[in-house]
Design a protein around this motif. Structure first.
Motif, PDB file in Angstrom:
ATOM      1  N   ASP A  41       0.821  -1.218   0.000  1.00 30.99           N
ATOM      2  CA  ASP A  41       0.000   0.000   0.000  1.00 30.99           C
ATOM      3  C   ASP A  41       0.854   1.266   0.000  1.00 30.99           C
ATOM      4  O   ASP A  41       0.414   2.335   0.371  1.00 30.99           O
ATOM      5  CB  ASP A  41      -0.954  -0.010   1.200  1.00 30.99           C
ATOM      6  N   LYS A  42       2.113   1.108  -0.430  1.00 31.70           N
ATOM      7  CA  LYS A  42       2.993   2.278  -0.434  1.00 31.70           C
ATOM      8  C   LYS A  42       2.974   2.981  -1.787  1.00 31.70           C
ATOM      9  O   LYS A  42       2.424   2.448  -2.756  1.00 31.70           O
ATOM     10  CB  LYS A  42       4.421   1.822  -0.124  1.00 31.70           C
ATOM     11  N   LYS A  63       2.465   5.986   2.871  1.00 32.21           N
ATOM     12  CA  LYS A  63       1.565   7.104   2.558  1.00 32.21           C
ATOM     13  C   LYS A  63       1.823   8.325   3.456  1.00 32.21           C
ATOM     14  O   LYS A  63       1.964   9.448   2.968  1.00 32.21           O
ATOM     15  CB  LYS A  63       0.109   6.644   2.709  1.00 32.21           C
ATOM     16  N   GLU A  64       1.910   8.087   4.773  1.00 31.33           N
ATOM     17  CA  GLU A  64       2.089   9.215   5.702  1.00 31.33           C
ATOM     18  C   GLU A  64       3.401   9.950   5.447  1.00 31.33           C
ATOM     19  O   GLU A  64       3.470  11.180   5.542  1.00 31.33           O
ATOM     20  CB  GLU A  64       2.046   8.725   7.160  1.00 31.33           C
ATOM     21  N   THR A  65       4.435   9.182   5.142  1.00 31.87           N
ATOM     22  CA  THR A  65       5.746   9.766   4.854  1.00 31.87           C
ATOM     23  C   THR A  65       5.667  10.629   3.593  1.00 31.87           C
ATOM     24  O   THR A  65       6.193  11.747   3.539  1.00 31.87           O
ATOM     25  CB  THR A  65       6.784   8.643   4.662  1.00 31.87           C
ATOM     26  N   THR A  66       4.999  10.090   2.594  1.00 35.06           N
ATOM     27  CA  THR A  66       4.826  10.816   1.331  1.00 35.06           C
ATOM     28  C   THR A  66       4.139  12.161   1.561  1.00 35.06           C
ATOM     29  O   THR A  66       4.626  13.202   1.105  1.00 35.06           O
ATOM     30  CB  THR A  66       3.943   9.974   0.376  1.00 35.06           C
ATOM     31  N   PRO A 115      12.467   8.038 -17.275  1.00 35.33           N
ATOM     32  CA  PRO A 115      11.534   8.762 -16.390  1.00 35.33           C
ATOM     33  C   PRO A 115      10.874   7.839 -15.370  1.00 35.33           C
ATOM     34  O   PRO A 115      10.664   6.655 -15.642  1.00 35.33           O
ATOM     35  CB  PRO A 115      10.480   9.308 -17.363  1.00 35.33           C
ATOM     36  N   PRO A 116      10.556   8.377 -14.182  1.00 40.37           N
ATOM     37  CA  PRO A 116       9.976   7.551 -13.115  1.00 40.37           C
ATOM     38  C   PRO A 116       8.616   6.956 -13.484  1.00 40.37           C
ATOM     39  O   PRO A 116       7.813   7.606 -14.153  1.00 40.37           O
ATOM     40  CB  PRO A 116       9.816   8.540 -11.952  1.00 40.37           C
ATOM     41  N   GLN A 117       8.394   5.724 -13.051  1.00 36.85           N
ATOM     42  CA  GLN A 117       7.080   5.079 -13.174  1.00 36.85           C
ATOM     43  C   GLN A 117       6.490   5.010 -11.777  1.00 36.85           C
ATOM     44  O   GLN A 117       7.189   4.634 -10.838  1.00 36.85           O
ATOM     45  CB  GLN A 117       7.235   3.650 -13.694  1.00 36.85           C
ATOM     46  N   ILE A 118       5.213   5.313 -11.669  1.00 33.38           N
ATOM     47  CA  ILE A 118       4.599   5.377 -10.347  1.00 33.38           C
ATOM     48  C   ILE A 118       3.503   4.337 -10.191  1.00 33.38           C
ATOM     49  O   ILE A 118       2.639   4.204 -11.053  1.00 33.38           O
ATOM     50  CB  ILE A 118       4.080   6.799 -10.094  1.00 33.38           C
ATOM     51  N   ILE A 119       3.630   3.555  -9.133  1.00 33.56           N
ATOM     52  CA  ILE A 119       2.641   2.509  -8.879  1.00 33.56           C
ATOM     53  C   ILE A 119       2.161   2.720  -7.446  1.00 33.56           C
ATOM     54  O   ILE A 119       2.943   2.671  -6.514  1.00 33.56           O
ATOM     55  CB  ILE A 119       3.269   1.104  -8.996  1.00 33.56           C
ATOM     56  N   VAL A 120       0.864   2.941  -7.321  1.00 33.75           N
ATOM     57  CA  VAL A 120       0.372   3.276  -5.990  1.00 33.75           C
ATOM     58  C   VAL A 120      -0.887   2.481  -5.654  1.00 33.75           C
ATOM     59  O   VAL A 120      -1.652   2.117  -6.538  1.00 33.75           O
ATOM     60  CB  VAL A 120       0.106   4.793  -5.870  1.00 33.75           C
ATOM     61  N   GLY A 121      -1.048   2.195  -4.367  1.00 32.80           N
ATOM     62  CA  GLY A 121      -2.294   1.636  -3.861  1.00 32.80           C
ATOM     63  C   GLY A 121      -2.505   0.184  -4.188  1.00 32.80           C
ATOM     64  O   GLY A 121      -1.545  -0.562  -4.339  1.00 32.80           O
ATOM     65  N   GLU A 122      -3.775  -0.193  -4.313  1.00 30.93           N
ATOM     66  CA  GLU A 122      -4.116  -1.611  -4.388  1.00 30.93           C
ATOM     67  C   GLU A 122      -3.507  -2.347  -5.574  1.00 30.93           C
ATOM     68  O   GLU A 122      -3.227  -3.533  -5.496  1.00 30.93           O
ATOM     69  CB  GLU A 122      -5.640  -1.791  -4.421  1.00 30.93           C
TER      70      GLU A 122
END
Ligand SMILES: [Fe+2]
Ligand SMILES: [Fe+2]
Lengths: 156, 142
Positions: A41-42, A63-66, A115-122
């Motif tokens: 879940d990060k 998440k909180e750190t972000t 370039p960065p790829q972003i994968i978040v959540g479920e």
């Protein structure tokens, strides 16, 4: 070779967190692991590396750190990981990785990053297998995981 | 405003421009992050974007002129970083216009711009000051 690969990334993380966020960090002793099980879940940010070394670097932010990091940068409150937040964090991962490449070039290793790829959540991050060099960067606002999968593309 | 005095490089013109950039980016992010409907903030967002497109170029030119003046050895590399950023801003502005001024592109743009600006001013621009100090030249006495 492995620790020599990690050092530029953990050094760059320490410097960038200090410079941009005024955060002091403690980096755990790295471990070599075979599997990282996804999803989580990060906020997972992956940066592909090409050149003398090829592979991928993963930065995993709770998440909180972000949200706290984006608050430090902007002076504003954030309550969810949205387009603004992922883009700002992607740029941080990009800056760290770019600085790490300068560190690698001092070891005569020449690489480039994509370039960065972003994968978040479920949907989470995919499960990774292979020789993974893994460490945790501890800060007062939470722990960031750093996973490095890099292979030498040339015989040195 | 998110400005910190550790970003000062000791050249009044450049320091003022950096502070103005931080002020404008802060304004931009504040408008963008406000809870108003997009239709209510889009004009202000566009206005700030237009200002920044011009101001960033002016600042980069002035900063490069200062680097040339003091014989900064990494001028070409620094210029390349500036040019890449200008190109990014131009590309985003074009895409933004073409797709009809949509919010998500601006949110992504602002997030990256904020992180980029902090790092560039705190790290890359600071190296100019380090060089000037080592060389013991001052930008103040012309
Ligand atoms: Fe600058
Ligand atoms: Fe600059």
């Amino acid at each position: 070779m492995t620790n020599k690969m990690l050092a530029p990334f953990s050094n760059a993380t320490r410097e960038v967190f200090k410079l941009m966020l005024d955060l002091d960090v403690v980096t755990e002793t790295p471990e070599v692991i075979d599997t990282i099980v996804g999803p989580n879940d990060k906020l997972n940010i992956s940066i592909k590396v090409v050149g003398d070394l090829s592979g991928e670097i993963f930065y995993r932010f709770p998440k909180e750190t972000t949200l706290e990091m984006v608050k430090i940068m902007s002076g504003m409150e954030f309550d969810q990981i949205d387009d603004f937040v992922t883009s700002a964090m992607g740029e941080i991962a990009n800056i760290i990785s770019g600085n790490a490449l300068i560190g690698l070039s001092e070891q005569e290793v020449t690489c480039d990053i994509l370039p960065p790829q972003i994968i978040v959540g479920e949907n989470g991050a995919d499960t990774q297998e292979g020789n993974i060099l893994s460490t945790t960067v501890r800060t007062q606002i939470g722990d960031v995981d750093l996973d490095i999968i890099l292979h030498s593309s040339v015989d040195k | 405003m998110i400005w910190k005095d550790k970003y000062l490089i000791g050249v009044p013109l450049i320091d003022e421009q950096h502070q103005e950039l931080f002020r404008r980016v802060t304004d931009f992010v504040e408008v963008l992050r406000s809870r108003d409907e997009w239709e209510q903030k889009v004009d202000k967002v566009n206005e700030t974007l237009e200002f920044m497109k011009v101001y960033v170029v002016t600042h980069f030119e002035d900063e490069e002129a200062y680097q040339r003046e003091i014989g900064y050895p990494d001028l070409e590399k620094h210029k390349e970083i500036h040019n890449n950023m200008i190109q990014y801003v131009v590309n985003v502005a074009e895409a933004y216009e073409q797709e009809g001024f949509k919010e998500d592109l601006m949110q992504r743009f602002a997030g990256k711009l904020l992180a980029w600006l902090i790092n560039h001013v705190a790290a890359s621009d600071q190296k100019i000051a380090d060089f000037a100090n080592r060389k013991d030249v001052s930008g103040n006495d012309e």
